[in-house]
Design a protein around this motif. Structure first.
Motif, PDB file in Angstrom:
ATOM      1  N   SER A 104       0.676  -1.532   0.236  1.00 15.75           N
ATOM      2  CA  SER A 104       0.077   0.333   0.088  1.00 15.75           C
ATOM      3  C   SER A 104       1.386   1.482   0.153  1.00 15.75           C
ATOM      4  CB  SER A 104      -1.171   0.199   1.187  1.00 15.75           C
ATOM      5  OG  SER A 104      -2.035  -0.854   1.074  1.00 15.75           O
ATOM      6  N   VAL A 105       1.584   1.236   0.898  1.00 14.13           N
ATOM      7  CA  VAL A 105       2.632   2.088   0.545  1.00 14.13           C
ATOM      8  C   VAL A 105       3.054   2.702  -0.486  1.00 14.13           C
ATOM      9  CG1 VAL A 105       5.242   3.110   1.646  1.00 14.13           C
ATOM     10  CG2 VAL A 105       3.251   2.635   3.256  1.00 14.13           C
ATOM     11  N   LEU A 106       3.565   1.029  -1.888  1.00 13.84           N
ATOM     12  CA  LEU A 106       4.631   2.193  -2.719  1.00 13.84           C
ATOM     13  C   LEU A 106       3.092   2.538  -3.722  1.00 13.84           C
ATOM     14  CD1 LEU A 106       6.297  -1.945  -3.002  1.00 13.84           C
ATOM     15  CD2 LEU A 106       7.186   1.212  -2.913  1.00 13.84           C
ATOM     16  N   GLY A 107       1.974   2.696  -3.281  1.00 11.27           N
ATOM     17  CA  GLY A 107       0.526   2.723  -4.090  1.00 11.27           C
ATOM     18  C   GLY A 107       1.250   4.383  -3.973  1.00 11.27           C
ATOM     19  N   VAL A 108       1.293   5.226  -3.364  1.00 14.29           N
ATOM     20  CA  VAL A 108       1.239   5.993  -2.887  1.00 14.29           C
ATOM     21  C   VAL A 108       2.473   6.799  -4.039  1.00 14.29           C
ATOM     22  CG1 VAL A 108       1.559   8.257  -1.021  1.00 14.29           C
ATOM     23  CG2 VAL A 108       0.400   5.786   0.150  1.00 14.29           C
ATOM     24  N   PHE A 109       3.485   6.232  -4.356  1.00 13.77           N
ATOM     25  CA  PHE A 109       4.715   6.468  -5.322  1.00 13.77           C
ATOM     26  C   PHE A 109       3.713   6.562  -6.595  1.00 13.77           C
ATOM     27  CE2 PHE A 109       6.736   6.393  -1.285  1.00 13.77           C
ATOM     28  CZ  PHE A 109       7.035   7.069  -1.028  1.00 13.77           C
ATOM     29  N   ASP A 110       2.667   6.663  -6.971  1.00 14.50           N
ATOM     30  CA  ASP A 110       2.520   7.025  -8.113  1.00 14.50           C
ATOM     31  C   ASP A 110       2.944   8.361  -9.119  1.00 14.50           C
ATOM     32  OD1 ASP A 110       0.646   6.292 -10.444  1.00 14.50           O
ATOM     33  OD2 ASP A 110      -0.926   7.394  -9.492  1.00 14.50           O
ATOM     34  N   ILE A 111       2.931   7.852 -10.332  1.00 15.53           N
ATOM     35  CA  ILE A 111       3.564   9.546 -11.077  1.00 15.53           C
ATOM     36  C   ILE A 111       2.576  10.169 -11.356  1.00 15.53           C
ATOM     37  CG2 ILE A 111       3.251   7.903 -13.371  1.00 15.53           C
ATOM     38  CD1 ILE A 111       5.500   8.892 -14.392  1.00 15.53           C
ATOM     39  N   PHE A 112       1.202   9.655 -11.366  1.00 14.71           N
ATOM     40  CA  PHE A 112       0.253  10.419 -11.813  1.00 14.71           C
ATOM     41  C   PHE A 112      -0.387  11.588 -10.538  1.00 14.71           C
ATOM     42  CE2 PHE A 112       0.038   7.738 -15.619  1.00 14.71           C
ATOM     43  CZ  PHE A 112      -0.537   8.655 -16.489  1.00 14.71           C
ATOM     44  N   THR A 113      -0.165  10.193  -9.334  1.00 14.68           N
ATOM     45  CA  THR A 113       0.190  11.761  -7.911  1.00 14.68           C
ATOM     46  C   THR A 113       0.804  12.494  -7.968  1.00 14.68           C
ATOM     47  OG1 THR A 113      -1.042   8.842  -6.898  1.00 14.68           O
ATOM     48  CG2 THR A 113      -0.381  10.815  -5.182  1.00 14.68           C
ATOM     49  N   ILE A 114       2.198  12.017  -8.278  1.00 18.23           N
ATOM     50  CA  ILE A 114       3.341  12.736  -7.821  1.00 18.23           C
ATOM     51  C   ILE A 114       3.035  13.962  -8.998  1.00 18.23           C
ATOM     52  CG2 ILE A 114       5.341  12.688  -7.866  1.00 18.23           C
ATOM     53  CD1 ILE A 114       5.347  10.172  -6.594  1.00 18.23           C
ATOM     54  N   TRP A 115       2.545  13.731  -9.884  1.00 21.15           N
ATOM     55  CA  TRP A 115       2.893  14.782 -10.505  1.00 21.15           C
ATOM     56  C   TRP A 115       1.503  16.231 -10.307  1.00 21.15           C
ATOM     57  CZ3 TRP A 115       1.254  13.996 -16.875  1.00 21.15           C
ATOM     58  CH2 TRP A 115       1.066  15.044 -17.391  1.00 21.15           C
ATOM     59  N   SER A 116       0.638  15.797  -9.825  1.00 23.56           N
ATOM     60  CA  SER A 116      -0.866  16.368  -9.455  1.00 23.56           C
ATOM     61  C   SER A 116      -0.563  17.204  -8.444  1.00 23.56           C
ATOM     62  CB  SER A 116      -1.861  15.172  -9.583  1.00 23.56           C
ATOM     63  OG  SER A 116      -2.978  15.768  -8.713  1.00 23.56           O
ATOM     64  N   SER A 159      -0.521  11.467   3.436  1.00 18.57           N
ATOM     65  CA  SER A 159      -0.963  10.197   2.141  1.00 18.57           C
ATOM     66  C   SER A 159      -0.202   8.877   2.800  1.00 18.57           C
ATOM     67  CB  SER A 159      -0.977  10.352   0.980  1.00 18.57           C
ATOM     68  OG  SER A 159       0.625  10.633   0.637  1.00 18.57           O
ATOM     69  N   ILE A 160       1.511   9.218   2.585  1.00 14.78           N
ATOM     70  CA  ILE A 160       2.072   7.323   3.237  1.00 14.78           C
ATOM     71  C   ILE A 160       1.604   6.891   4.535  1.00 14.78           C
ATOM     72  CG2 ILE A 160       4.256   6.773   3.604  1.00 14.78           C
ATOM     73  CD1 ILE A 160       5.293   8.989   1.744  1.00 14.78           C
ATOM     74  N   GLY A 168      -2.283  -0.709   4.529  1.00 17.55           N
ATOM     75  CA  GLY A 168      -1.904  -1.989   4.587  1.00 17.55           C
ATOM     76  C   GLY A 168      -1.887  -2.833   5.839  1.00 17.55           C
ATOM     77  N   MET A 169      -1.534  -1.733   6.974  1.00 17.06           N
ATOM     78  CA  MET A 169      -1.557  -3.206   8.076  1.00 17.06           C
ATOM     79  C   MET A 169      -2.678  -3.353   8.789  1.00 17.06           C
ATOM     80  SD  MET A 169       1.023  -0.321  10.335  1.00 17.06           S
ATOM     81  CE  MET A 169       0.915  -1.508  11.664  1.00 17.06           C
ATOM     82  N   ALA A 170      -3.842  -2.490   8.560  1.00 19.62           N
ATOM     83  CA  ALA A 170      -5.580  -3.179   9.108  1.00 19.62           C
ATOM     84  C   ALA A 170      -5.884  -4.470   7.045  1.00 19.62           C
ATOM     85  CB  ALA A 170      -6.429  -2.049   8.359  1.00 19.62           C
ATOM     86  N   ILE A 171      -5.114  -4.247   5.814  1.00 24.16           N
ATOM     87  CA  ILE A 171      -5.846  -4.912   5.693  1.00 24.16           C
ATOM     88  C   ILE A 171      -4.758  -6.575   5.875  1.00 24.16           C
ATOM     89  CG2 ILE A 171      -5.342  -6.085   3.124  1.00 24.16           C
ATOM     90  CD1 ILE A 171      -5.712  -3.298   2.279  1.00 24.16           C
ATOM     91  N   ASN A 172      -3.648  -6.310   6.444  1.00 23.74           N
ATOM     92  CA  ASN A 172      -3.011  -7.708   6.756  1.00 23.74           C
ATOM     93  C   ASN A 172      -3.032  -8.352   8.001  1.00 23.74           C
ATOM     94  OD1 ASN A 172       0.089  -8.873   6.638  1.00 23.74           O
ATOM     95  ND2 ASN A 172       0.501  -7.524   7.703  1.00 23.74           N
ATOM     96  N   PHE A 173      -3.953  -8.125   8.946  1.00 23.01           N
ATOM     97  CA  PHE A 173      -3.987  -8.274   9.949  1.00 23.01           C
ATOM     98  C   PHE A 173      -5.664  -8.780   9.967  1.00 23.01           C
ATOM     99  CE2 PHE A 173      -7.274  -7.557  13.894  1.00 23.01           C
ATOM    100  CZ  PHE A 173      -6.987  -8.542  14.490  1.00 23.01           C
ATOM    101  N   PHE A 174      -6.706  -8.177   8.946  1.00 19.83           N
ATOM    102  CA  PHE A 174      -8.003  -8.919   8.293  1.00 19.83           C
ATOM    103  C   PHE A 174      -7.707 -10.416   7.437  1.00 19.83           C
ATOM    104  CE2 PHE A 174      -9.755  -4.141   9.458  1.00 19.83           C
ATOM    105  CZ  PHE A 174     -10.595  -5.234  10.418  1.00 19.83           C
TER     106      PHE A 174
END
Length: 226
Positions: A163-175, A205-206, A213-219
């Motif tokens: 999930s953390v890596l998903g934040v490093f998105d080229i379009f998000t950073i551009w925005s 956001s990170i 991500g931790m919540a998903i991992n827990f469930f």
């Protein structure tokens, strides 16, 4: 009279122009904020991208056992689209409020309408990313939980790093880079204040992605134990 004529000549900011001449669009936005038509375009891109991803998301084991599971899934997708529309508008309003606060803290001058226009226009870039990601996932066998234009589309990882890596998105950073420029041009704050605000938002956001991500991992671990 001359001032009135100059005001009438001001053009509306352009979504496509935001890609090639962002500074010019923000100058126009400062004089003549616009958001209705851009809001519709951005909404269509975002919701369509989300719908294509949902089409490739399989039912969970529990839901697949429900009678008429396919009809239930179709109904849930319809609810998801409606919810996505309302959620999108609320997100734009919240982001506009955040930008307004950044400008006020940075001692700039603006109003909520200008910041809402900035919010819609800058999200156009992120919406393009969502649409492209949806297309790629829809026409391939890629995991629908992966943001294909981000680092988690390149680096395989489990939660919460995924999930953390998903934040490093080229379009998000551009925005976000455009948000920093827009806060300067439209809000009238310094470059330092604009970038400080945007960096803080990115860090938040990170942290949110890490928590999710931790919540998903827990469930997932909990379901595995069951």
């Amino acid at each position: 009279m001359e001032t009135h004529l100059e005001t009438e000549k001001v053009k509306n900011p352009s979504l496509l122009g935001l890609i090639t001449r962002p500074g010019e669009q923000f100058e126009r936005m400062r004089e003549k904020p616009a958001f209705w038509f851009p809001l519709v375009i951005v909404l269509i891109l975002s919701v369509t991208g989300g719908y294509m991803v949902s089409e490739k998301t399989p039912l969970s084991a529990e839901l697949s056992e429900i009678p008429d599971a396919e009809a239930f899934q179709a109904a849930m997708k319809g609810v998801g689209i409606i919810g996505g529309i309302f959620g999108f508008v609320i997100a734009m309003l919240i982001s506009a409020l955040i930008y307004w606060l950044i400008v006020k803290i940075g001692r700039g001058t603006t109003n909520f309408v200008h910041m809402f226009s900035l919010s819609v226009f800058t999200y156009f870039i992120a919406a393009i990313g969502q649409f492209i990601g949806g297309l790629v996932i829809y026409y391939s066998n890629i995991d629908p939980t992966i943001v294909v234009t981000s680092l988690n589309g390149i680096i395989p990882a489990d939660e919460p790093l995924k999930s953390v890596l998903g934040v490093f998105d080229i379009f998000t950073i551009w925005s976000l880079a455009l948000v920093a420029l827009g806060l300067q041009k439209v809000g009238g704050i310094s470059k330092k204040a604009a970038w400080t605000g945007v960096i803080i938002l990115f860090v938040i956001s990170i942290l949110l992605a890490l928590t999710a991500g931790m919540a998903i991992n827990f469930f997932d671990s909990f379901e595995g134990a069951m």
